[in-house]
Design an enzyme around this catalytic site. Structure first.
Site, short mmCIF file in Angstrom:
data_model
loop_
_atom_site.label_atom_id
_atom_site.label_comp_id
_atom_site.label_asym_id
_atom_site.label_seq_id
_atom_site.Cartn_x
_atom_site.Cartn_y
_atom_site.Cartn_z
N LEU A 100 1.35 -22.80 37.82
CA LEU A 100 0.46 -23.48 36.71
C LEU A 100 -0.15 -22.47 35.95
O LEU A 100 -0.98 -21.18 36.25
CB LEU A 100 -1.02 -23.90 37.64
CG LEU A 100 -0.29 -25.38 38.43
CD1 LEU A 100 -1.23 -26.25 39.47
CD2 LEU A 100 0.96 -26.31 37.53
N ARG B 265 -12.60 -17.67 28.56
CA ARG B 265 -13.67 -16.90 29.92
C ARG B 265 -13.40 -15.37 29.08
O ARG B 265 -14.21 -14.21 28.87
CB ARG B 265 -13.93 -17.62 30.50
CG ARG B 265 -14.93 -18.62 30.62
CD ARG B 265 -14.92 -18.90 32.10
NE ARG B 265 -16.06 -18.04 32.87
CZ ARG B 265 -15.86 -18.19 34.64
NH1 ARG B 265 -15.20 -18.47 35.09
NH2 ARG B 265 -16.41 -16.62 34.70
N GLN C 82 2.29 -28.90 29.32
CA GLN C 82 1.09 -30.11 29.96
C GLN C 82 0.15 -29.93 28.92
O GLN C 82 -0.39 -29.45 27.93
CB GLN C 82 0.21 -28.84 31.22
CG GLN C 82 -0.92 -30.27 31.72
CD GLN C 82 -2.21 -29.87 32.24
OE1 GLN C 82 -2.28 -28.61 32.53
NE2 GLN C 82 -2.78 -30.15 32.85
N ARG D 239 6.36 9.49 25.26
CA ARG D 239 6.39 8.16 24.76
C ARG D 239 7.49 7.24 25.19
O ARG D 239 8.41 7.89 25.82
CB ARG D 239 5.78 7.61 23.03
CG ARG D 239 4.84 8.13 22.87
CD ARG D 239 4.51 8.53 21.60
NE ARG D 239 4.78 7.76 20.52
CZ ARG D 239 4.97 7.59 18.94
NH1 ARG D 239 5.23 8.91 18.90
NH2 ARG D 239 5.52 6.85 18.77
N ALA E 276 6.71 26.81 19.96
CA ALA E 276 5.62 26.34 20.34
C ALA E 276 4.62 26.05 18.32
O ALA E 276 5.91 26.85 17.68
CB ALA E 276 4.06 26.96 20.07
#
Length: 451
Positions: free
Chosen positions: A11, A18, A78, A319, A366
Site C-alpha cells: 500500500l 505530514r 486507489q 562522484r 596538484a
C-alpha cells in the site's frame, strides 16, 4: 516439496502530508534508497511470487520506482481514500487469482525484513486464515492493541475504544498482515464501514475471521522493525536504526570502522576484506570498495568502485561514474566524476578529474583540472599510461595525452600530446628591475592620510 505461491500487496497511495514535502512519502530516501525500495526488496521473491503496488492518482513516480525495483510488479490505482481495506481491494484482480498466501504491507515500513515476512506466512501453512504482525511498544499510546486469548488473536482494539485494562496491554498492531490467499478476498470483502468515518479498515479482518470460525494468530517482531514513517523526525529515527544495522553488518564482515557512529553507509554498499574506513566518511548508493582499500576521513563517495589497496582522501569527493584501479591514490581535496583511473594512478591533492580516462601509473600534479564542460556539452580527456602532468595544469577537453607524455607545470593544453612527448604552454616570463619597489612606494603613498 511444493512451493507455496504468494501475492504481496504494498500500500503506497498515502500523500504523506505530514512530511511537509512535494515528494511522495514512500519515495523519501533511507540509507540511499527509497522507503518503497526497502519494502519491495524484503518482499518474497522467486518462483510463485507476485507483487501488486497500490498507488494514488497522479503518482506516476511511485509506480516507476516500484517497477524499477521489482519489474514484475503490477500497479493498481486507489482513486478514493476509503480506508486500508478499500486500498487492498484496489488490487482485487490480483487477489482473485488465489495465491496460497496474501501479504499486505505498507510502503512506509522500510525496516521490515524478508525473514519476518517468512515468519508471518508460516502459520498459514498450519491452517490459520490470518496472521497479524505485532510488537511490544515502549509507549503503546495511540496504537491498536492485540487482544490474545489462549494463543489466538480475538480482536484488535483501537486505543480510543480500549478499556483501561486493554490500554495496559503493550502488544500492539503493526498493521502488516498475512491472509490465507484462497479465502483472502472473501474475508476482506466482508469488512464493513460501520464507523464514524464510514471507511473500511483492515483491522476488522480479525473479527470477520472469528465470525467465520477461522483462526487468527499473532507473530511478534521488534518495535524498530515495524517503524512507520509519517514525519521527517520519524524518518531521521529510522535512518539511525538503519545505519546502526549497516555498521554492525560491516563490522561483522571484517570492515574496520575506526569511529562507527560517524560513518554513514548506503543499503547497497559492498565491501571486500580488510577495508578500513576512517571517521566522518559518507558513502552513498552504488559504491563497491575492494580488499585492503582505505577511505580516509571526511570523504564523500557515491556510485563509484574502488580497487584493491586503493587510498581515498582525506577530504576527497568521488562522484558518480568514478572507477579507481588497484593501488590508485586519491588525496585531499580531490574531486572525480565519470572518471576511470587505472591501477597505480596518483592524484594526491587539489585536483578535479571529470569525464576522463587516466592510464596506469600516471601522476597528476596538484591543482590540475580537466576542463570538461564548454558551457553546452561535456567532453572527454584521455591520458595514457605512465604520463606525468605537472602542477596547475589545465587539460582542455576533448584532448588526448599519450603514454609516457610529460606536461610542464602551469600549462594549458588544448592540443593532443603524442606518446613520450614533452608539452609546455606558458607565456614568456618578464622581469622588470625595481618594479616591486616602485609598486610598494606607490601603494604606500596612496594609503597615507592627507593633512
Amino acid at each position: 516439496m511444493t512451493v507455496r505461491s504468494s501475492l504481496t500487496i504494498v500500500l503506497a497511495a498515502g500523500e504523506g502530508t505530514r512530511m511537509r514535502s512535494v515528494l511522495p512519502k514512500v519515495l523519501h530516501p533511507l540509507a540511499g534508497q527509497s522507503l518503497l525500495a526497502h519494502v519491495l526488496a524484503a518482499a518474497p521473491k522467486g518462483a510463485g511470487t507476485a507483487i501488486a503496488v497500490v498507488v494514488g492518482p497522479g503518482h506516476e513516480a511511485v509506480a516507476e520506482e516500484a517497477k524499477k525495483i521489482r519489474p514484475e510488479a503490477v500497479i493498481y490505482i486507489q482513486r478514493e481514500r476509503l480506508g486500508t481495506a478499500h486500498a487492498v481491494l484496489a488490487a482485487r484482480e490480483a487477489i482473485a487469482r488465489g495465491a496460497d498466501d496474501l501479504l499486505v504491507v505498507f510502503g512506509d515500513t522500510p525496516l521490515i525484513s524478508a525473514a519476518t515476512f517468512a515468519r508471518l506466512r508460516a502459520p498459514l501453512q498450519s491452517g490459520a486464515a490470518l496472521a497479524v504482525l505485532g510488537f511490544h511498544a515502549k509507549d503503546p499510546s495511540g496504537y491498536g492493541r492485540l487482544i490474545v486469548e489462549g494463543g489466538h488473536l480475538v480482536d484488535i482494539r483501537e486505543h480510543a475504544d480500549a478499556t483501561p485494562a486493554q490500554r495496559a496491554i503493550t502488544l500492539c498492531n503493526a498493521g502488516i498482515m498475512a491472509f490465507d490467499g484462497k479465502r483472502a478476498l472473501e474475508i476482506i470483502e466482508k469488512i464493513g464501514n460501520a464507523n464514524s468515518k464510514r471507511e473500511y479498515y483492515l483491522v476488522d479482518a480479525v473479527a470477520v475471521v472469528r465470525n467465520m470460525g477461522l483462526e487468527a494468530v499473532v507473530i511478534e517482531t521488534s518495535e524498530d522493525e515495524v517503524r512507520g514513517i509519517n514525519t521527517k523526525a520519524q524518518l531521521a529515527e529510522a535512518e539511525a536504526v538503519m545505519q546502526a544495522r549497516l555498521r554492525k553488518a560491516a563490522l561483522d564482515a571484517g570492515v574496520t570502522l575506526i569511529a562507527p557512529e560517524t560513518v554513514f553507509l548506503a543499503a547497497d554498499t559492498k565491501f571486500g576484506s580488510d577495508v578500513t574506513i576512517e571517521p566522518f566518511v559518507v558513502i552513498g548508493p552504488g559504491v563497491t570498495i575492494s580488499d585492503g582499500a582505505v577511505i580516509h576521513s571526511f570523504s564523500h563517495i557515491v556510485q563509484a568502485s574502488i580497487g584493491s589497496n586503493a587510498s581515498v582522501g582525506p577530504y576527497a569527493r568521488l562522484r558518480p561514474g568514478t572507477s579507481l584501479g588497484d593501488g590508485a591514490r586519491i588525496g585531499n581535496f580531490v574531486e572525480t566524476k565519470a572518471a576511470i583511473l587505472e591501477a597505480g594512478v596518483k592524484v594526491n591533492h587539489l585536483s578535479y578529474i571529470g569525464d576522463a580516462y587516466v592510464g596506469a601509473d600516471t601522476n597528476i600534479g596538484a591543482g590540475t583540472i580537466t576542463c570538461n564542460y564548454d558551457g553546452f556539452s561535456k567532453h572527454k580527456t584521455e591520458i595514457g599510461a605512465g604520463a606525468f602532468v605537472g602542477t596547475n595544469s589545465s587539460l582542455v577537453a576533448p584532448v588526448k595525452i599519450g603514454n609516457g607524455a610529460y606536461i610542464g607545470s602551469g600549462s594549458v593544453i588544448t592540443k593532443d600530446v603524442p606518446d613520450d612527448a614533452l608539452a609546455v604552454e606558458r607565456n614568456q616570463q618578464v622581469n622588470r628591475e625595481g618594479g616591486a619597489k616602485r609598486i610598494r612606494e606607490m601603494k604606500t603613498k596612496a594609503k597615507t592620510p592627507k593633512a
